[in-house]
Enzyme design. Structure first.
Site, short mmCIF file in Angstrom:
data_model
loop_
_atom_site.label_atom_id
_atom_site.label_comp_id
_atom_site.label_asym_id
_atom_site.label_seq_id
_atom_site.Cartn_x
_atom_site.Cartn_y
_atom_site.Cartn_z
N HIS A 1 26.47 -3.06 8.71
CA HIS A 1 26.22 -4.14 9.67
C HIS A 1 24.73 -4.21 9.99
O HIS A 1 24.06 -3.18 10.06
CB HIS A 1 27.01 -3.89 10.97
CG HIS A 1 28.34 -4.58 11.01
ND1 HIS A 1 29.53 -3.91 11.16
CD2 HIS A 1 28.67 -5.90 10.92
CE1 HIS A 1 30.53 -4.78 11.16
NE2 HIS A 1 30.04 -5.99 11.02
N ARG B 1 38.60 -11.98 17.38
CA ARG B 1 38.08 -12.38 18.70
C ARG B 1 37.92 -13.90 18.77
O ARG B 1 38.13 -14.52 19.81
CB ARG B 1 36.73 -11.68 18.90
CG ARG B 1 35.97 -11.97 20.15
CD ARG B 1 34.66 -11.16 20.19
NE ARG B 1 33.78 -11.41 19.04
CZ ARG B 1 32.90 -12.41 18.97
NH1 ARG B 1 32.73 -13.25 19.96
NH2 ARG B 1 32.15 -12.57 17.88
N CYS C 1 34.55 -8.72 8.88
CA CYS C 1 33.79 -7.63 8.24
C CYS C 1 34.67 -6.40 8.01
O CYS C 1 34.64 -5.82 6.92
CB CYS C 1 32.57 -7.25 9.08
SG CYS C 1 31.28 -8.50 9.00
N GLU D 1 28.49 1.69 7.91
CA GLU D 1 29.78 1.95 8.55
C GLU D 1 30.49 3.11 7.86
O GLU D 1 30.49 3.22 6.64
CB GLU D 1 30.68 0.71 8.46
CG GLU D 1 30.13 -0.50 9.20
CD GLU D 1 30.18 -0.35 10.73
OE1 GLU D 1 30.84 0.60 11.21
OE2 GLU D 1 29.56 -1.18 11.41
N1 PCA Z 1 30.03 -10.53 10.81
C1 PCA Z 1 31.41 -10.63 11.23
C2 PCA Z 1 32.09 -11.40 10.13
C3 PCA Z 1 31.03 -11.97 9.27
C4 PCA Z 1 29.79 -11.31 9.72
O1 PCA Z 1 28.67 -11.45 9.21
C5 PCA Z 1 32.05 -9.30 11.56
O2 PCA Z 1 31.34 -8.36 11.97
O3 PCA Z 1 33.26 -9.16 11.44
#
Ligand code: PCA
Length: 213
Positions: free
Chosen positions: A164, A87, A140, A77
Site C-alpha cells: 500500500h 466500506r 486491495c 503487507e
Molecule cells: N486501494 C483500495 C482499492 C484500490 C486501491 O488503490 C484498497 O485499499 O482496498
C-alpha cells in the site's frame, strides 16, 4: 533476469488519480524488466484481470500495489485475509459485505515477499516505510488474497505480495484535506527498491516489525 509484474489500481472513491498506478506506470517506463498493468477497482473484474496479466507476462515475481489514503509510509503487507467487507461501492457500484474472496479457501495467506528486508531497502532509498499487518477488507485485500491463492494453486514457484502507498501530493492539494502524501517519483523509487530486494532474497531477515495496538 527476473521479470516482475507490477500492478496498480484505477482511481476510486471520487479520486481522479491513483498513486499506485501513477508510480507503477512510472517504474514500468524506467525498467525493461518490470511489466506495469492497471487493474480495475472492481470486485468482479480485478482478479480476472490479474490472472490474464500473469498468464500474459509469465513473471517470476508479482507485486500488486494500491492506495491507502491516510498512511504516511509505503507499507508492504504481510497478510491477506479471506474476507470482503466493502466500506464504499466499487467502480461498478458493487458493495459486497462479509463474503469470502474464495469460497472454502484458507482463512489467510502470508506474503511471499521478504517484507522486512524490503522495508529496510525502501528506507535506504530515502522513503519512509514499515510493515503493515492489515491490507483492509476492500478491493486491495481481495486482490492480495486472490493473488496468493492463484500463485498457490496455478503458478507454483512464482512469488508475490502487496504494497500500500500513501496519497500523492496532487490528490491532497485537489481535496484540500490534511493527509500525508508522498511524491510519485519517491513511491516509484520505493517500489524499485522493493522489487530488487524481493528478486534477490527469498528468505526474510529477522528484525522486529511488531507493533502495539
Ligand atoms: N486501494 C483500495 C482499492 C484500490 C486501491 O488503490 C484498497 O485499499 O482496498
Amino acid at each position: 533476469m527476473t521479470r516482475v509484474l507490477m500492478t496498480g489500481f484505477a482511481p476510486f472513491g471520487g479520486e481522479t488519480v491513483n498513486p499506485s498506478w501513477q508510480a507503477v506506470s512510472a517504474l514500468g517506463a524506467r525498467r525493461d524488466d518490470v511489466a506495469a498493468v492497471e487493474l480495475p477497482c472492481e470486485f468482479a473484474a480485478s482478479l480476472p484481470a490479474l490472472r490474464r496479466a500473469i498468464a500474459e507476462h509469465r513473471p517470476s515475481l508479482v507485486v500488486c500495489v494500491g492506495q491507502a489514503g491516510g498512511r504516511a509510509e509505503v507499507t508492504p503487507e504481510r497478510v491477506a485475509i479471506n474476507l470482503v467487507d466493502a466500506r464504499i461501492p466499487d467502480n461498478a457500484g458493487a458493495q459486497p459485505i462479509d463474503v469470502p474472496v474464495v469460497e472454502d479457501g484458507p482463512a489467510a495467506y502470508f506474503t511471499s515477499l521478504p517484507v522486512k528486508a524490503c522495508v529496510e531497502a525502501i528506507r535506504a532509498a530515502g522513503v519512509p516505510a514499515s510493515v503493515s499487518h492489515t491490507a483492509g477488507t476492500y478491493v486491495c485485500n481481495q486482490v492480495f488474497y486472490g493473488l496468493m491463492h492463484l500463485l498457490a494453486t496455478d503458478f507454483p514457484g512464482v512469488r508475490g505480495g502487496f504494497v500500500h502507498v500513501p496519497f500523492s501530493p496532487e490528490q491532497v492539494a485537489a481535496s484540500g484535506r490534511a493527509a500525508p502524501s508522498l511524491g510519485v517519483d519517491r513511491i516509484a523509487d520505493a517500489l524499485e527498491a522493493l522489487a530488487d530486494t524481493a528478486s534477490k532474497l527469498t528468505e526474510d531477515i529477522v528484525v522486529s516489525a511488531g507493533v502495539e495496538h
